[in-house]
Write a protein that holds these residues in place. Structure first.
Motif, PDB file in Angstrom:
ATOM      1  N   PRO A 163       0.827  -1.218   0.000  1.00  0.00           N
ATOM      2  CA  PRO A 163       0.000   0.000   0.000  1.00  0.00           C
ATOM      3  C   PRO A 163       0.855   1.258   0.000  1.00  0.00           C
ATOM      4  CG  PRO A 163      -0.732  -1.560   1.684  1.00  0.00           C
ATOM      5  CD  PRO A 163       0.588  -2.048   1.190  1.00  0.00           C
ATOM      6  N   ARG A 164       0.422   2.247  -0.757  1.00  0.00           N
ATOM      7  CA  ARG A 164       1.081   3.555  -0.719  1.00  0.00           C
ATOM      8  C   ARG A 164       0.595   4.314   0.500  1.00  0.00           C
ATOM      9  NH1 ARG A 164      -0.890   8.083  -3.160  1.00  0.00           N
ATOM     10  NH2 ARG A 164      -2.232   6.823  -4.482  1.00  0.00           N
ATOM     11  N   GLU A 165       1.553   4.822   1.297  1.00  0.00           N
ATOM     12  CA  GLU A 165       1.232   5.506   2.555  1.00  0.00           C
ATOM     13  C   GLU A 165       0.441   4.592   3.491  1.00  0.00           C
ATOM     14  OE1 GLU A 165       2.282   8.537   3.540  1.00  0.00           O
ATOM     15  OE2 GLU A 165       3.453   8.588   1.696  1.00  0.00           O
ATOM     16  N   GLY A 166       0.631   3.270   3.339  1.00  0.00           N
ATOM     17  CA  GLY A 166      -0.026   2.324   4.230  1.00  0.00           C
ATOM     18  C   GLY A 166      -1.484   2.068   3.924  1.00  0.00           C
ATOM     19  N   ILE A 167      -2.038   2.752   2.911  1.00  0.00           N
ATOM     20  CA  ILE A 167      -3.484   2.665   2.668  1.00  0.00           C
ATOM     21  C   ILE A 167      -3.831   2.489   1.195  1.00  0.00           C
ATOM     22  CG2 ILE A 167      -5.694   3.880   2.881  1.00  0.00           C
ATOM     23  CD1 ILE A 167      -4.522   5.398   5.233  1.00  0.00           C
ATOM     24  N   ASP A 168      -3.271   3.336   0.336  1.00  0.00           N
ATOM     25  CA  ASP A 168      -3.754   3.477  -1.041  1.00  0.00           C
ATOM     26  C   ASP A 168      -3.121   2.482  -2.017  1.00  0.00           C
ATOM     27  OD1 ASP A 168      -5.270   5.696  -0.216  1.00  0.00           O
ATOM     28  OD2 ASP A 168      -3.521   7.002  -0.419  1.00  0.00           O
ATOM     29  N   TYR A 169      -3.805   2.316  -3.165  1.00  0.00           N
ATOM     30  CA  TYR A 169      -3.249   1.518  -4.248  1.00  0.00           C
ATOM     31  C   TYR A 169      -2.067   2.268  -4.860  1.00  0.00           C
ATOM     32  CZ  TYR A 169      -6.876  -2.059  -4.372  1.00  0.00           C
ATOM     33  OH  TYR A 169      -7.680  -3.115  -4.065  1.00  0.00           O
ATOM     34  N   PRO A 170      -0.915   1.593  -5.011  1.00  0.00           N
ATOM     35  CA  PRO A 170       0.243   2.268  -5.589  1.00  0.00           C
ATOM     36  C   PRO A 170       0.259   2.229  -7.116  1.00  0.00           C
ATOM     37  CG  PRO A 170       0.870   0.075  -4.919  1.00  0.00           C
ATOM     38  CD  PRO A 170      -0.584   0.247  -4.538  1.00  0.00           C
ATOM     39  N   LEU A 171      -0.643   1.468  -7.708  1.00  0.00           N
ATOM     40  CA  LEU A 171      -0.675   1.300  -9.156  1.00  0.00           C
ATOM     41  C   LEU A 171      -1.567   2.352  -9.803  1.00  0.00           C
ATOM     42  CD1 LEU A 171      -1.223  -2.576  -9.249  1.00  0.00           C
ATOM     43  CD2 LEU A 171       0.949  -1.345  -9.242  1.00  0.00           C
ATOM     44  N   LYS A 172      -1.167   2.804 -10.983  1.00  0.00           N
ATOM     45  CA  LYS A 172      -2.003   3.725 -11.741  1.00  0.00           C
ATOM     46  C   LYS A 172      -3.142   2.949 -12.392  1.00  0.00           C
ATOM     47  CE  LYS A 172       1.705   7.010 -12.697  1.00  0.00           C
ATOM     48  NZ  LYS A 172       2.510   7.705 -13.732  1.00  0.00           N
ATOM     49  N   GLU A 173      -4.236   3.651 -12.667  1.00  0.00           N
ATOM     50  CA  GLU A 173      -5.423   2.970 -13.176  1.00  0.00           C
ATOM     51  C   GLU A 173      -5.158   2.263 -14.499  1.00  0.00           C
ATOM     52  OE1 GLU A 173     -10.092   3.893 -14.227  1.00  0.00           O
ATOM     53  OE2 GLU A 173      -9.027   5.134 -12.767  1.00  0.00           O
ATOM     54  N   ASN A 174      -4.375   2.869 -15.385  1.00  0.00           N
ATOM     55  CA  ASN A 174      -4.110   2.205 -16.667  1.00  0.00           C
ATOM     56  C   ASN A 174      -3.292   0.928 -16.473  1.00  0.00           C
ATOM     57  OD1 ASN A 174      -1.741   3.512 -15.982  1.00  0.00           O
ATOM     58  ND2 ASN A 174      -1.261   4.177 -18.058  1.00  0.00           N
ATOM     59  N   GLU A 175      -2.422   0.918 -15.450  1.00  0.00           N
ATOM     60  CA  GLU A 175      -1.644  -0.287 -15.156  1.00  0.00           C
ATOM     61  C   GLU A 175      -2.547  -1.376 -14.596  1.00  0.00           C
ATOM     62  OE1 GLU A 175       2.394  -1.601 -12.700  1.00  0.00           O
ATOM     63  OE2 GLU A 175       1.546   0.396 -12.413  1.00  0.00           O
ATOM     64  N   ILE A 176      -3.469  -0.986 -13.723  1.00  0.00           N
ATOM     65  CA  ILE A 176      -4.421  -1.948 -13.172  1.00  0.00           C
ATOM     66  C   ILE A 176      -5.253  -2.573 -14.289  1.00  0.00           C
ATOM     67  CG2 ILE A 176      -6.560  -2.121 -11.825  1.00  0.00           C
ATOM     68  CD1 ILE A 176      -5.331  -0.215  -9.807  1.00  0.00           C
ATOM     69  N   ARG A 177      -5.739  -1.735 -15.185  1.00  0.00           N
ATOM     70  CA  ARG A 177      -6.565  -2.241 -16.289  1.00  0.00           C
ATOM     71  C   ARG A 177      -5.761  -3.191 -17.188  1.00  0.00           C
ATOM     72  NH1 ARG A 177     -11.414   0.309 -16.836  1.00  0.00           N
ATOM     73  NH2 ARG A 177     -11.748   2.108 -15.477  1.00  0.00           N
ATOM     74  N   TRP A 178      -4.475  -2.886 -17.378  1.00  0.00           N
ATOM     75  CA  TRP A 178      -3.635  -3.764 -18.201  1.00  0.00           C
ATOM     76  C   TRP A 178      -3.527  -5.139 -17.567  1.00  0.00           C
ATOM     77  CZ3 TRP A 178       0.562  -6.903 -17.839  1.00  0.00           C
ATOM     78  CH2 TRP A 178       1.147  -7.311 -19.044  1.00  0.00           C
ATOM     79  N   HIS A 179      -3.329  -5.199 -16.250  1.00  0.00           N
ATOM     80  CA  HIS A 179      -3.195  -6.492 -15.572  1.00  0.00           C
ATOM     81  C   HIS A 179      -4.507  -7.270 -15.591  1.00  0.00           C
ATOM     82  CE1 HIS A 179       0.939  -6.379 -14.107  1.00  0.00           C
ATOM     83  NE2 HIS A 179       0.773  -5.084 -13.906  1.00  0.00           N
ATOM     84  N   LEU A 180      -5.620  -6.585 -15.461  1.00  0.00           N
ATOM     85  CA  LEU A 180      -6.911  -7.270 -15.568  1.00  0.00           C
ATOM     86  C   LEU A 180      -7.077  -7.870 -16.958  1.00  0.00           C
ATOM     87  CD1 LEU A 180      -9.245  -4.730 -13.715  1.00  0.00           C
ATOM     88  CD2 LEU A 180      -8.568  -6.998 -12.909  1.00  0.00           C
ATOM     89  N   GLN A 181      -6.774  -7.084 -17.975  1.00  0.00           N
ATOM     90  CA  GLN A 181      -6.908  -7.579 -19.347  1.00  0.00           C
ATOM     91  C   GLN A 181      -5.958  -8.741 -19.625  1.00  0.00           C
ATOM     92  OE1 GLN A 181      -6.371  -4.001 -21.636  1.00  0.00           O
ATOM     93  NE2 GLN A 181      -8.325  -3.133 -20.970  1.00  0.00           N
ATOM     94  N   TYR A 182      -4.792  -8.712 -18.992  1.00  0.00           N
ATOM     95  CA  TYR A 182      -3.834  -9.810 -19.158  1.00  0.00           C
ATOM     96  C   TYR A 182      -4.465 -11.140 -18.740  1.00  0.00           C
ATOM     97  CZ  TYR A 182       0.296 -12.721 -18.381  1.00  0.00           C
ATOM     98  OH  TYR A 182       1.218 -13.751 -18.412  1.00  0.00           O
TER      99      TYR A 182
END
Length: 204
Positions: A173-192
């Motif tokens: 987690p970024r700052e212990g809480i948030d997603y550290p990945l950008k939305e386009n990166e997340i979408r790429w991994h889902l599509q993978y």
């Protein structure tokens, strides 16, 4: 002796690594901010230990007491309904399924209830959830949890206790809480993994 920046990184990673919890609590140089972050993921007994070991201002002492009480109530709620596949389905039907139940099941290494929960929340067939978990891809699992509308801390629990992602590959987690990945990166991994990026998802 470690720098505050390094300690913050350790705290961010420690949520899903239980053996680190007590050593963190026992440190003498914790700031109020660090103590509050640690109290969000350690056990009730360790929250109490934080309060005993450190000289706290009234506000922080009350905050830790409230966290400990919330932990008691969560434990009581969990004891009433075991975290089974059926419990996940029932909670989803009633709109109660979320971070608390998924993290609880993950921490107990209850794989099938976690798979069921992710499948229901993300709108993805269970066999596809299994594929993502079996890949031991921290980024893939984080992307799936994002699609399911779950927190990054829940994603870390799934990575650690269900998928057993190697430490070096964990997405933290970024700052212990948030997603550290950008939305386009997340979408790429889902599509993978052949998963559509639409549906329930959490803001970044």
């Amino acid at each position: 002796e470690i720098r505050e920046e390094t300690l913050n990184k350790v705290i961010a990673q420690a949520a899903g690594i239980e053996v680190w919890h007590r050593p963190l609590v026992m440190r003498a140089d914790l700031s109020v901010r660090a103590m509050r972050r640690i109290a969000t993921f350690v056990s009730r007994s360790l929250i109490d230990e934080l309060g005993r070991r450190h000289d706290l201002d009234d506000d922080t002492a009350l905050w830790l007491k409230a966290r400990a009480q919330a932990s008691i109530e969560a434990d009581d709620a969990g004891s009433e309904k075991p975290l089974t596949v059926e419990a996940m389905r029932e909670a989803h039907k009633e709109g109660r399924l979320g971070d608390e139940m998924v993290t609880g099941a993950a921490t107990l290494a209850h794989r099938q209830p976690v798979v069921t929960a992710l499948s229901l929340l993300a709108g993805v067939p269970a066999h596809m959830v299994e594929t993502v978990i079996d890949s031991r891809s921290g980024r893939g699992i984080s992307a799936l949890c994002w699609k399911a509308g779950l927190s990054m801390r829940t994603a870390l629990a799934v990575q650690t206790h269900i998928a057993h992602v190697p430490t070096g590959n964990l997405v933290l987690p970024r700052e212990g809480i948030d997603y550290p990945l950008k939305e386009n990166e997340i979408r790429w991994h889902l599509q993978y993994f052949g998963i559509e990026a639409g549906g329930a998802q959490r803001g970044i």
